[in-house]
Structure formats: C-alpha cells, structure tokens
Scaffold this motif. Structure first.
Motif, mmCIF file in Angstrom:
data_model
loop_
_atom_site.group_PDB
_atom_site.id
_atom_site.type_symbol
_atom_site.label_atom_id
_atom_site.label_comp_id
_atom_site.label_asym_id
_atom_site.label_seq_id
_atom_site.Cartn_x
_atom_site.Cartn_y
_atom_site.Cartn_z
ATOM 1 N N PRO A 1 24.135 -24.334 22.600
ATOM 2 C CA PRO A 1 23.717 -25.574 23.268
ATOM 3 C C PRO A 1 23.872 -25.456 24.787
ATOM 4 O O PRO A 1 24.850 -24.904 25.297
ATOM 5 C CB PRO A 1 24.679 -26.615 22.698
ATOM 6 N N VAL A 2 22.878 -25.971 25.500
ATOM 7 C CA VAL A 2 22.907 -25.989 26.962
ATOM 8 C C VAL A 2 22.644 -27.418 27.411
ATOM 9 O O VAL A 2 21.645 -28.035 26.996
ATOM 10 C CB VAL A 2 21.848 -25.037 27.555
ATOM 11 N N HIS A 3 23.516 -27.950 28.251
ATOM 12 C CA HIS A 3 23.365 -29.320 28.743
ATOM 13 C C HIS A 3 22.408 -29.309 29.931
ATOM 14 O O HIS A 3 22.765 -28.893 31.039
ATOM 15 C CB HIS A 3 24.720 -29.897 29.137
ATOM 16 N N VAL A 4 21.177 -29.768 29.686
ATOM 17 C CA VAL A 4 20.163 -29.799 30.737
ATOM 18 C C VAL A 4 20.350 -31.028 31.604
ATOM 19 O O VAL A 4 20.304 -30.967 32.839
ATOM 20 C CB VAL A 4 18.752 -29.765 30.124
ATOM 21 N N GLU A 5 20.552 -32.164 30.977
ATOM 22 C CA GLU A 5 20.820 -33.392 31.703
ATOM 23 C C GLU A 5 22.094 -33.992 31.127
ATOM 24 O O GLU A 5 22.749 -33.399 30.251
ATOM 25 C CB GLU A 5 19.636 -34.365 31.563
ATOM 26 N N MET A 6 22.420 -35.172 31.584
ATOM 27 C CA MET A 6 23.684 -35.761 31.172
ATOM 28 C C MET A 6 23.718 -36.015 29.654
ATOM 29 O O MET A 6 24.744 -35.793 29.003
ATOM 30 C CB MET A 6 23.919 -37.067 31.932
ATOM 31 N N TYR A 7 22.591 -36.492 29.120
ATOM 32 C CA TYR A 7 22.579 -36.834 27.717
ATOM 33 C C TYR A 7 21.614 -35.957 26.912
ATOM 34 O O TYR A 7 21.262 -36.294 25.793
ATOM 35 C CB TYR A 7 22.190 -38.311 27.523
ATOM 36 N N PHE A 8 21.165 -34.876 27.465
ATOM 37 C CA PHE A 8 20.183 -34.032 26.781
ATOM 38 C C PHE A 8 20.755 -32.630 26.588
ATOM 39 O O PHE A 8 21.265 -32.028 27.551
ATOM 40 C CB PHE A 8 18.887 -33.968 27.588
ATOM 41 N N VAL A 9 20.671 -32.148 25.328
ATOM 42 C CA VAL A 9 21.171 -30.823 24.987
ATOM 43 C C VAL A 9 19.997 -29.990 24.476
ATOM 44 O O VAL A 9 19.260 -30.418 23.587
ATOM 45 C CB VAL A 9 22.278 -30.889 23.917
#
Length: 777
Positions: free
Chosen positions: A348-356
C-alpha cells in the motif's frame, strides 16, 4: 477514420476469439435424462428442510446428513433407508430472543446444522446456527442410535450466525479450522483455528474485505517431506478487491494459505496468523469483461503421484446479471505454492490523506520470507515456531498479505464452459478406461437440480449426460462422492439424492455406447450390452478419446412400420434421436427429403401436409452424429407409406395397415366371436320375454294398432257434444309415425297425447293405447 480502426480492432478481437472457439463454448450434453423415480434414491422427511450438510462415514456404512433441526444417519448404499436420527431444536426462549433481535422466527430463528466432522476418537463434531446463537456439540453413533452429548460449546467463529451466509470448515485431527463471521451482524469475518491455541486473521480489510467463503482443504506437506515443511490449509473465497483503482471496487476470487503449526507472533500479530497470504485466482472465459467468481472447489490427489501435482477443480460463474455462463478451471497445487513462495507482493502507498494505492513491491524481502512455513532452513536459524519470527518479517506480512501475481489454471483456460443453468457444486473421480488411460470425470450440480457428467479429452470439453435428479427443480447445494460405494450424493433444501457413477444400460446399441465416450462403460460383444467396465469379464469395445464407432459390429436392422393414409390427410412420422448431438436425416426411396411447406422437418419427426399419391414410398430416418474421428449414421426408423385413393372420402384419416396374422389378431377374433354369441343370446331372451316383437308379428300388430285408432276416432265423431258448433282446436291423433332426422335409416312410432280443450276429459282407450306402445318399446 484511421483513429477509429485501432478502437474497432480492440472491441472486435474478443468477439473474433469467441467465434474461433465457438465449439468449445457451445458444449451441450450428449444425452439428457429427464427426471424419473428410478434415476436416484431419494430421502426427505415431512416438515424438515435444508439437507445441505453431509459427512461420509464409510467406516460405519453411513451417510450423516444435517438438516434443519435434525441429523440423520442413512444407509450409504441406499439413502432412502433411514438408520437413525436425532432432533436438535431450539427452545421457545431462544426463538423469542432471536425474534426480538429482528429475525424471522419461522425461517431464521431455527437451528440449521452447518458442521459435521469426524474426530480422532470416531465421534462426530456437530454445530448449528441455533437461532442466531451458534452452538457446537459432540455426537456418537452406537447400536443403531445417534446420540447428542449436549455439551453446549460456544460456536462463535466456528459456525455462522446467519443460516444463509457462506462459510467453510475443515477438521484436522481435533483442530477445527473455520472461515465465517464471528459476530451477530456478520461484520467480523474471520479465518480461525479453534484449538488448542486460538488463532485468527487480523482486523484489516486488506486481509478480508466483505468475503464470501467457499471451501477449505488440507495439504499434508509434512508427510515424507525432505525439507521438514509444515502442513498447509487452503481457503477459497471471493471478496471485494482493495488493490484496484476503480470507482466501484470489483469482486475477485481468492485463494489464501496458512500453515497448520502457526501459533502467532511474539509481539506483533499476537494470536494472529503470521503465515496468512492470499492471491487472486483467474478463470479466463472468452468475452467476459468482469472476472468470473468462484463458487465451489474440489480437491483431488492421485495417491501414486507427488502431492504437488494435486489439483483443485473450481466452479466459476459470471458476476454479471445478464450472463448465464459457468466454467470449471483446474489449478495445480504447485502453481499456487509457486506464487506464494516466489511471487512478488503488493504494497500500500498513501497517495493522498485518505487514498491508498496498491502497487507491486520491489524492495527487499525479509528473511525468513513472509508467509513461509517453518522448515529445516528456518530451524537452522534457530526459528522453531512462529513465535521466533523476527518483527521485521511479521510487520511485513501484516501490511502486505496480498500477492501481486495471479494464479492461472492448467492450460490457462477452463476445462469446461457452458451456458445455461449455473453450476453450484462439483466432485471429481479418476477412472481408468479400457485403453489404460486415466481420466478425470467431473460431476457438476446445477441450480435447476440436475447433475452434469463431463470429461475433458485432450483439451476438448465433452458432457456425457445431464441427469435431472430433483423434481421440482431446486438448486443442488452440496455434492459428495464415495469411491467405496461408487455413488454420488446430492443435497438440496428439500431433500437428498443418491445416483450411481454410471448407468451404462441407457445405451441400447453398440454405436450409442461407444459414442457416449463414457470411461465407465463399454460394449460387451458376448452379452450384447453396454456394461460397467469393472463388471465385465471379457474385452469391451470402448473409444473415449475419439468415439470411433467403426469398432462396433453391424447393428440389427430396424423393423419397418407400414402406414396407410388417404389423399388430403396429414402424415406424422417420428424419428427418436439417441443423442442431442445427432442430426436427423430423412430419405424417401433412397433420396434425401428436401424440406418445404409440404414436407416439414421438425426436431424428432417428419410432417407431411396435404398428402398426395406422390408421397407414397419407403421412408427412412437416420441419426447422424459426428465424433472426433468421423461421422456415424444409425438407422432409427423406417416406414412403408401407402396412399389409398379409394379412401379419399374419409377426410385424410391416418391408419396403420391392418395386421392379418399373429397372436394379437387371433385374440381379437376370439373376443369378437364371444361378443356375437352374447348379442344373439340377449336378443333371444328379449324375444322370449316379449320386450322385442317377433319379425312376423310386427306388421300385424301395427295394423291392429292403426285400426284401433281409426275406430276410436270414428266413435268419437258420433258423440253429440254440446259445444259441437265450435270449431275443433286440433286433430286428435294419439299415434304418429315419425322418421328420425339423425341420418339413420330407420323409423319409429312415437306416441303423443291427443290435443284437446282444457274441458275435455281424457279417453281411457287413448291412455291404454299409449301405455301399451311404451311397453312395446
């Protein structure tokens, strides 16, 4: 225009591939066996439903069948015979509590038996939903009786709360591995081992995300293992995928694996699986835009081969509401293990605050490898249990349980694809044919209550037959196979059934037997029958790969049937087909019949409208069926049709030609003679009693009656009536001779009372004369 060309190719390529493999997708059963009481042994008890849990106890010659609030012990050779039973019903308090929680008291607030497993001490471990409060118990069989020990173990995490929820369980020794929901709401899905140390999955949607559990299987890899490997538990299910970047997350099929000896981590993943890994399974069907969803599996192993060559046969159905395709794919255990042992992980990579976003992990992989079982190599590094695993390995597997690589089936394509009633369950049996080859025969249950019997010969799908087992048609929820009895056991919500592996007697000819390509059956030339292969004493004719019916001897000629018809009528000649794959071919005097408005070729008959003299002749119907080698023709029916010109006034009535000899004609003649004698005796008796006049008295009596009528009329005319001056109202004729207008050439005398004025009194002679005629009739 040039920009649209690549787009057109992109959309038309799947269609072209589908058309290229059309023969594979249009696989239909060679024979359809309709429902009949002789098809199977059936079991059903009035008022009891949901016969969907089975345990084969071949050591006791029993089929233990779990239903709603009841468990049955049935004779394994004939399940219609109940050996013993025990009730396990919920109490009124339990039902009221369930009802108060918003559940239906008549359907949900009951005890559905969901788990039946044999333990090491030969007892049976049984669990039920128990009105949304699952409970487990032990059951024993002795002296023809089933007995519940009533220990009342907590069934949460072992058995589902909801009777309609999918689940999976397996008993390994005395350890129960279960995949179900652990709470009342069904919001806590879990893969759990109940004893001796309770281990479960992590509370993360990357581990289990709204799953539908299908089945579980054990692979005893520790047996005779050179590297000291551990046994493995495989779990098959479907779930909402978290790794795809779609607006609506698709549902995908999964296979997960844990090690039997896993006891959790020391600091990370305490009492959680440290070996849990899952990978996506694909069963590619041409033309499908969405992945097909797994519904059921069957684990098959050849005892004479390496366990790595074991297969998982899995049923898949389309997740589209507009598609009715089903498929069977086969997966090697070695291919699944290779993905887990050598494949890359998704991270998993956190692209935005609430998006994985899930991507392929290319970084360093810890040692020991995350998800691997403890083996000799790990023991050399002083790692003897999962409690000894380093935190780096445990943290890695906690965050990355998803494999990047997809598990593909053998040959990267299905072994069977069919359109129609969806597949629901499957069992597989290996049989050695007459050619020495070993073939896997699949028995597949459908949602319409039928069982398909299919084989894949050299990559070519072939459905031997489809047997309608249940009527009315209900989905088959479970299938079990016993190689000891040679029987298949099926369960639905409304009953259970037992069918044999093969019924060779359905083929009455050698050509039909060979073209069936059933590895269980062959043609015995000595007895002239299609027999079960293992029961034959002599060499049989069989050709399962090619269906070469040229091996058969010449068939007996078909007995012709003679028909007589008249011009203007309708002629209906039947042609029963021995196979769904055979096509009828009609000939008239050795010339092919060309269909027209006058000659209509229907599925199993020839219809001739407005028959003329030119339609007379010798009709022959042949069934033409093609196998992998050649085209075979079987004469099914022959008719000698005669058009009788003299009978043209009979409206085209169709009659068979009269038979002039034979035992049936002799019997008919005897019956006719007996009827004639009875008729003569009856007439003689009526003549004797006077109910019927003798022929020579008929004329005299009629004349006497007529003369009496005239004399009475003359006497009445001489009577002076005070109202004689009034005109007569009607002519007084007590007897009238009438001829019936119904087309029959006979006359009868009908008596009518004289028409008179209301003040006239009836004549005594008229009354007597009328009654005398009635007695004469």
């Amino acid at each position: 225009m040039h920009q649209l060309l690549p787009l057109c190719v992109f959309w038309l390529l799947p269609l072209a591939l589908m058309l290229e493999d059309k023969t594979q997708l249009d696989c239909i059963p060679r024979r359809s066996v309709p429902y009949h009481g002789d098809n199977a042994h059936l079991f059903h008890e009035e008022g009891v439903f949901n016969y969907t849990t089975m345990l084969l106890r071949e050591d006791l010659n029993l089929l233990v069948l779990g239903a709603r609030e009841a468990v049955y012990a049935l004779d394994l050779k004939d399940i219609s015979r109940k050996v013993a039973s025990v009730k396990w019903e919920v109490t009124k308090e339990q039902k009221d509590t369930c009802k108060n929680k918003g559940k239906d008291p008549e359907t949900e607030c009951l005890n559905y038996i969901r788990i039946l497993h044999k333990t090491e001490d030969d007892r049976i471990y049984v669990c039920g939903t128990n009105a949304f409060d699952p409970e487990c118990d032990y059951m024993s069989y002795a002296d023809g009786n089933l007995t519940l020990e009533k220990k009342g173990e907590d069934g949460r995490g072992k058995c589902p709360f909801d009777p309609y929820q999918r689940y999976a369980t397996i008993m390994v020794g005395n350890d129960l591995f279960s995949a179900t929901s652990k709470n009342f709401l069904g919001s806590d899905p879990v893969l759990m081992r109940s004893s001796p140390v309770s281990i479960r999955t992590e509370f993360k949607n990357s581990w289990l995300n709204d799953p539908n559990f299908v089945s579980m299987a054990l692979m005893p890899d520790s047996k005779n293992s050179l590297d000291g490997d551990d046994d493995k538990i495989y779990l098959f299910f479907s779930e909402t995928a978290v790794e795809y970047d779609y607006y609506n997350k698709p549902v995908v099929s999964r296979v997960a694996r844990v090690c039997k000896g896993d006891v959790g981590g020391q600091r990370i993943l305490q009492k959680k699986w440290t070996t849990f890994l899952k990978a996506r399974m694909d069963c590619p069907v041409l033309g499908s835009q969405l992945p097909f969803i797994i519904q059921e599996t069957y684990h098959w192993c050849d005892p004479s081969q390496n366990r790595r060559d074991c297969l998982f046969y899995a049923i898949f159905t389309s997740q589209s509401d507009t598609s009715d395709w089903s498929a069977v794919c086969a997966y090697r255990v070695s291919d699944i293990n290779r993905v887990f042992a050598e494949g890359k992980y998704k991270s998993p990579v956190h692209v935005e605050m609430y998006f994985v976003k899930w991507v392929t992990y290319y970084g360093d992989v810890p040692v020991p490898r995350p998800g691997a079982c403890i083996n000799n190599k790990a023991r050399e590094a002083n790692i003897y249990t999962t409690l000894d695993l380093p935190d780096r390995t445990l943290q890695f597997i906690k965050n990355r349980p998803i494999m990047d690589e997809v598990v593909l089936p053998v040959g990267e394509k299905p072994v069977l694809v069919r359109r129609g009633a969806k597949f629901t369950s499957i069992v597989v049996n290996q049989v050695q044919a007459a050619d020495g080859g070993k073939y896997h025969v699949m028995f597949i249950g459908t949602e319409k209550g039928s069982v398909l019997k299919a084989v894949n010969y050299n990559g070519v799908m072939f459905i031997i037959e489809e047997i309608q087992v249940f009527e009315p048609a209900k989905p088959i929820k479970i299938l079990r196979i016993s190689t000891v009895t040679g029987q298949i056991y099926a369960g639905t919500d409304f009953g259970a059934a037992q069918i044999p592996l093969a019924t060779c007697s359905r083929s009455s000819t050698c050509i039909d037997c060979v073209l069936s390509r059933d590895p269980y059956c062959g043609w015995d030339k000595t007895v002239g029958k299609c027999v079960f292969l293992s029961n034959a004493d002599s060499e049989l004719i069989q050709s399962v790969k090619e269906g070469n019916a040229f091996l058969c001897p010449d068939a007996d000629p078909v007995k012709p049937v003679s028909w007589v018809t008249w011009p203007g009528g309708t002629l209906n000649l039947s042609c029963p087909s021995p196979s769904n794959l055979a096509k009828p071919r009609w000939e008239l005097d050795n010339t092919s019949v060309t269909p027209s408005a006058h000659l209509q070729l229907l599925q199993h008959r020839l219809l001739i409208l407005n028959v003329s003299v030119s339609d007379a002749g010798w009709y022959r119907c042949s069934a033409v069926e093609r196998s992998t080698t050649d085209e075979f023709t079987t004469i099914v029916a022959e008719y000698q049709v005669t058009v009788d010109i003299a009978g043209s006034g009979r409206g085209g009535q169709l009659l068979p030609q009269a038979q002039t000899d034979g035992p049936s004609v002799t019997g008919l003649q005897a019956i006719v003679a007996l009827l004639v004698v009875s008729l003569v005796a009856s007439l003689a008796c009526n003549f004797y009693k006077g109910h019927l006049p003798l022929p020579w008295n008929c004329g005299k009596k009629n004349r006497d009656q007529t003369q009496g009528a005239f004399d009475q009329e003359a006497m009445n005319s001489r009577v002076i009536d005070p109202e004689a001056q009034r005109p007569a109202k009607a002519e007084n004729k007590p007897l009238v001779s009438a001829t019936h207008g119904n087309g029959n050439n006979y006359s009868a005398e009908v008596a009518f009372p004289a028409v008179r004025d209301e003040t006239d009194a009836p004549s005594g002679n008229e009354s007597l004369q009328f009654i005398d005629y009635e007695s004469e009739l």
